[in-house]
Design a protein around this motif. Structure first.
Motif, PDB file in Angstrom:
ATOM      1  N   TYR A  53      39.950  49.884  39.436  1.00  0.00           N
ATOM      2  CA  TYR A  53      40.933  50.414  38.656  1.00  0.00           C
ATOM      3  C   TYR A  53      42.111  50.644  39.609  1.00  0.00           C
ATOM      4  O   TYR A  53      42.279  50.617  40.589  1.00  0.00           O
ATOM      5  N   ALA A  54      43.427  50.883  38.917  1.00  0.00           N
ATOM      6  CA  ALA A  54      44.785  51.087  39.428  1.00  0.00           C
ATOM      7  C   ALA A  54      44.415  52.234  40.479  1.00  0.00           C
ATOM      8  O   ALA A  54      45.126  52.326  41.482  1.00  0.00           O
ATOM      9  N   ASN A 236      51.075  39.909  30.346  1.00  0.00           N
ATOM     10  CA  ASN A 236      49.769  40.083  31.029  1.00  0.00           C
ATOM     11  C   ASN A 236      49.190  41.447  31.035  1.00  0.00           C
ATOM     12  O   ASN A 236      49.824  42.477  31.570  1.00  0.00           O
ATOM     13  N   TYR A 237      48.068  41.535  30.302  1.00  0.00           N
ATOM     14  CA  TYR A 237      47.442  42.982  30.300  1.00  0.00           C
ATOM     15  C   TYR A 237      46.233  43.048  30.716  1.00  0.00           C
ATOM     16  O   TYR A 237      45.394  44.048  31.105  1.00  0.00           O
ATOM     17  N   GLY A 238      45.530  41.883  31.269  1.00  0.00           N
ATOM     18  CA  GLY A 238      44.096  42.006  31.889  1.00  0.00           C
ATOM     19  C   GLY A 238      44.109  41.349  33.072  1.00  0.00           C
ATOM     20  O   GLY A 238      44.880  40.722  33.619  1.00  0.00           O
ATOM     21  N   LEU A 239      42.949  41.669  33.938  1.00  0.00           N
ATOM     22  CA  LEU A 239      42.646  40.819  34.924  1.00  0.00           C
ATOM     23  C   LEU A 239      41.465  40.324  35.184  1.00  0.00           C
ATOM     24  O   LEU A 239      40.643  40.200  36.122  1.00  0.00           O
ATOM     25  N   VAL A 259      57.874  36.837  32.495  1.00  0.00           N
ATOM     26  CA  VAL A 259      56.367  37.417  32.363  1.00  0.00           C
ATOM     27  C   VAL A 259      56.373  38.634  32.773  1.00  0.00           C
ATOM     28  O   VAL A 259      57.049  39.138  33.779  1.00  0.00           O
ATOM     29  N   THR A 260      55.784  39.758  32.274  1.00  0.00           N
ATOM     30  CA  THR A 260      55.784  41.136  32.454  1.00  0.00           C
ATOM     31  C   THR A 260      54.225  41.626  31.961  1.00  0.00           C
ATOM     32  O   THR A 260      53.331  40.739  31.771  1.00  0.00           O
ATOM     33  N   GLY A 261      54.328  42.790  32.438  1.00  0.00           N
ATOM     34  CA  GLY A 261      52.955  43.500  32.325  1.00  0.00           C
ATOM     35  C   GLY A 261      52.721  44.660  31.472  1.00  0.00           C
ATOM     36  O   GLY A 261      53.664  45.376  31.364  1.00  0.00           O
ATOM     37  N   PHE A 262      51.493  44.741  30.973  1.00  0.00           N
ATOM     38  CA  PHE A 262      51.247  45.840  29.884  1.00  0.00           C
ATOM     39  C   PHE A 262      50.128  46.825  30.459  1.00  0.00           C
ATOM     40  O   PHE A 262      49.025  46.258  30.794  1.00  0.00           O
ATOM     41  N   TRP A 263      50.160  48.057  30.695  1.00  0.00           N
ATOM     42  CA  TRP A 263      49.298  49.057  30.814  1.00  0.00           C
ATOM     43  C   TRP A 263      49.461  50.296  29.975  1.00  0.00           C
ATOM     44  O   TRP A 263      50.634  51.048  29.906  1.00  0.00           O
ATOM     45  N   LYS A 266      50.356  53.764  31.358  1.00  0.00           N
ATOM     46  CA  LYS A 266      51.582  54.016  31.678  1.00  0.00           C
ATOM     47  C   LYS A 266      52.410  53.844  30.700  1.00  0.00           C
ATOM     48  O   LYS A 266      53.406  54.944  30.587  1.00  0.00           O
TER      49      LYS A 266
ATOM     50  N   ALA B 249      48.127  39.629  39.261  1.00  0.00           N
ATOM     51  CA  ALA B 249      48.136  40.414  38.097  1.00  0.00           C
ATOM     52  C   ALA B 249      48.255  41.956  38.384  1.00  0.00           C
ATOM     53  O   ALA B 249      48.945  42.459  37.070  1.00  0.00           O
ATOM     54  N   PHE B 250      47.955  42.439  39.156  1.00  0.00           N
ATOM     55  CA  PHE B 250      48.165  43.909  39.410  1.00  0.00           C
ATOM     56  C   PHE B 250      49.599  44.000  39.467  1.00  0.00           C
ATOM     57  O   PHE B 250      49.842  45.302  38.888  1.00  0.00           O
ATOM     58  N   PHE B 252      51.644  43.075  37.801  1.00  0.00           N
ATOM     59  CA  PHE B 252      52.274  42.936  36.315  1.00  0.00           C
ATOM     60  C   PHE B 252      51.618  44.205  35.761  1.00  0.00           C
ATOM     61  O   PHE B 252      52.531  45.081  34.899  1.00  0.00           O
ATOM     62  N   VAL B 253      50.519  44.233  35.495  1.00  0.00           N
ATOM     63  CA  VAL B 253      49.660  45.181  34.794  1.00  0.00           C
ATOM     64  C   VAL B 253      49.846  46.586  35.150  1.00  0.00           C
ATOM     65  O   VAL B 253      50.279  47.353  34.372  1.00  0.00           O
ATOM     66  N   PHE B 254      49.635  47.034  36.505  1.00  0.00           N
ATOM     67  CA  PHE B 254      49.776  48.402  36.886  1.00  0.00           C
ATOM     68  C   PHE B 254      51.128  48.623  37.487  1.00  0.00           C
ATOM     69  O   PHE B 254      51.188  49.848  37.693  1.00  0.00           O
ATOM     70  N   ASP B 256      54.239  47.269  36.558  1.00  0.00           N
ATOM     71  CA  ASP B 256      55.077  47.023  35.776  1.00  0.00           C
ATOM     72  C   ASP B 256      56.367  46.072  36.135  1.00  0.00           C
ATOM     73  O   ASP B 256      57.576  46.433  35.935  1.00  0.00           O
ATOM     74  N   ILE B 257      55.976  45.160  36.884  1.00  0.00           N
ATOM     75  CA  ILE B 257      56.925  44.323  37.542  1.00  0.00           C
ATOM     76  C   ILE B 257      56.987  43.186  36.349  1.00  0.00           C
ATOM     77  O   ILE B 257      56.250  42.467  35.898  1.00  0.00           O
ATOM     78  N   THR B 258      58.470  42.519  36.524  1.00  0.00           N
ATOM     79  CA  THR B 258      58.753  41.548  35.518  1.00  0.00           C
ATOM     80  C   THR B 258      59.136  40.426  36.355  1.00  0.00           C
ATOM     81  O   THR B 258      59.832  40.438  37.267  1.00  0.00           O
ATOM     82  N   VAL B 259      58.648  39.211  35.940  1.00  0.00           N
ATOM     83  CA  VAL B 259      59.175  37.914  36.857  1.00  0.00           C
ATOM     84  C   VAL B 259      59.850  37.082  35.791  1.00  0.00           C
ATOM     85  O   VAL B 259      59.538  36.889  34.542  1.00  0.00           O
TER      86      VAL B 259
END
Lengths: 327, 327
Positions: A53-54, A236-239, A259-263, A266, B249-250, B252-254, B256-259
């Motif tokens: 995990y993170a 992107n929310y999963g790995l 492209v961005t991420g969801f956690w 956070k 992917a880390f 993006f998810v953990f 919170d970086i946007t591309v």
């Protein structure tokens, strides 16, 4: 009382043990005491337990991202909660018989809610809801695409989107998933593979897709990104694949895709308690009205935690694995 | 008059020919006639000529994304431009001796500007400027990281950032580029490779980097993304590696970086003429004050277009290749 705790980072079925801990005692000022009735086992629990995990927790430690139960007692200066109320816990230490915590660690639920369903609201349902609402303004009839569409989050997303009049394209890896997902309200279901964007366009009549939701990474997020319309956003929310996201630069440069991420953890840290409470009240209503319903494959008491962990780690399951700390 | 035109999609040194076309004639209402003095040959020109751009042009067609020159005559109802004014052309057909077009196709430049420098303002300087200003709010002392730092855009970005008090980390592929880029105002220059994030953190004292700028794609954008701080943005503007962007992917998810992506042509389509004019007036001032200066390796007349194309395609050059349509 019993508590399922992590003794060391390692395989979940070996490192999580049910131990006896002291009872939490009476609630103090602003505190609430809750009997935990049902807890879900989530992929994020397993990732944390196994060191993927993170953040890696210091052991020994309490566990359990999700839990729902009943208020046993409230301390002085608590308003809005009383003994007998059903609640969802915001704590991350729910695999235990009782929790004593500040009132803001619990969200009151409607009396009609089933607690075993409410124990699956915090993570997956909120994840699906927040990804559908926080990134791209969507109106009735708009299209969303997701992969891992048969996952817990994927199924919740299909149901929530369908209830809100959004249309979904769902990417799966096996054709036998197509019909079951359509039964849940999926508009289009396609099997991942070459020419995905062309096949998706054929299935949805070439309608522009504004939002993409990826749980896989690797080359899968690249194929999904190819399906999203110019100017769209991919979250992107999963790995799941464990591989780097491979996205054609053409999509960034010439098609203006972001492209961005969801956690969840956070995002929720950035929300006020009132906002969190309102969100879960709205989502709990979706349990009551039947929009959201998750199948449960098995429930285990805390002292069968090793079996529960092993079961939760099986790839093919027909539903969630839950813990029932109080039997 | 002479015009360098594309006869068919293919190798630039074979498919671009200098031909005779009719003179454009007197400017009509709202129009301006301009002698093109200098044109740059850009990577985007070559991509388009060879069929690797966002859109493939129908041939035969005129070419040339950049050009600068002198107003020869103005038609009725033109304000703000008069014969003798130096201008930069917004047209994409600049490899020609004269252009007649509406007044809004030209931006007036200060009289002190060198036209050979002004012919390099439109694409690279504006790209560097817009990427530094449109994505992340930056203040003096903030850090930006870029790869392909010795490219045309990269060098402009170093100079603009340095002049504005921003600090840059610059990724290159050869250690002999470190000193020359430092001479231009680069704060940190590192050679790409394993452990990039750790080496960058060591060089910049671990300061958070808010913005990443990638021209390469492939695994390079992944390493660059690892260097950007939590919540940061990475802008991809080039397709140099020709490989899919590989991003963990880390991030993006953990983290919170946007591309996202940058394409000058598209961004400028969304800008008003007044805004474009103001931007280039400001950037032209950077030519006059010496902030921006680009070396020119060679200039060719239009009838040596094949030699010019071959020269522009060489990997290692000491400066830009220009066309001088009027000698």
């Amino acid at each position: 009382m019993k508590s399922a705790q992590l003794t060391a980072i390692g395989p979940a079925e070996k490192t999580v043990k049910c131990i006896d801990v002291s009872d939490p005692g009476k609630p103090g000022k602003g505190e609430v005491l809750v009997d935990i009735v049902a807890c879900s086992i989530n992929p994020a629990d397993i990732l944390m337990i196994e060191g993927n995990y993170a953040s890696v927790p210091e052991t020994p430690c309490a566990l359990g991202i999700e839990g729902a139960g009943t208020v046993v007692a409230v301390g002085p200066e608590v308003s809005g909660l009383k003994a007998g109320d059903k609640v969802m816990s915001l704590a991350r230490t729910n695999w235990v018989q009782q929790i004593r915590d500040k009132a803001e660690a619990f969200v009151r639920l409607p009396a009609e809610v089933e607690l075993s369903q409410a124990a699956m609201l915090k993570v997956n349902v909120a994840t699906a809801h927040l990804m559908l609402t926080r990134y791209v303004p969507l109106s009735k009839g708009d299209w969303v695409i997701q992969d891992a569409a048969n996952s817990g989050v994927g199924v919740d997303l299909i149901r929530l989107a369908h209830a809100d009049g959004l249309r979904t394209v769902n990417i799966v890896r096996r054709s036998e998933l197509i019909e079951p997902l359509k039964q849940l309200g999926a508009d289009v279901v396609v099997v991942d593979g070459p020419d995905l964007a062309q096949r998706v366009a054929k299935e949805n009549g070439g309608a522009q897709i504004k939002l993409g939701i990826d749980a896989v990474g690797g080359s899968a997020i690249g194929r999904l990104t190819d399906c999203v319309g110019d100017g769209g956003t991919v979250v992107n929310y999963g790995l799941l694949s464990g591989k780097p996201c491979e996205i054609n630069a053409f999509n960034f440069v010439f098609r203006d895709i972001t492209v961005t991420g969801f956690w969840l953890a956070k995002l929720m840290r950035g929300m006020q308690f009132g906002e969190i409470q309102a969100m879960y009240a709205q989502l709990a209503q979706r349990l009551v009205d039947g929009t959201i319903h998750v199948d449960i494959e098995a429930s285990y008491p805390l002292d069968k935690i090793a079996d529960a962990m092993a079961h939760a780690k099986r790839e093919s399951r027909g539903g969630k694995i839950q813990l029932r700390p109080n039997g």
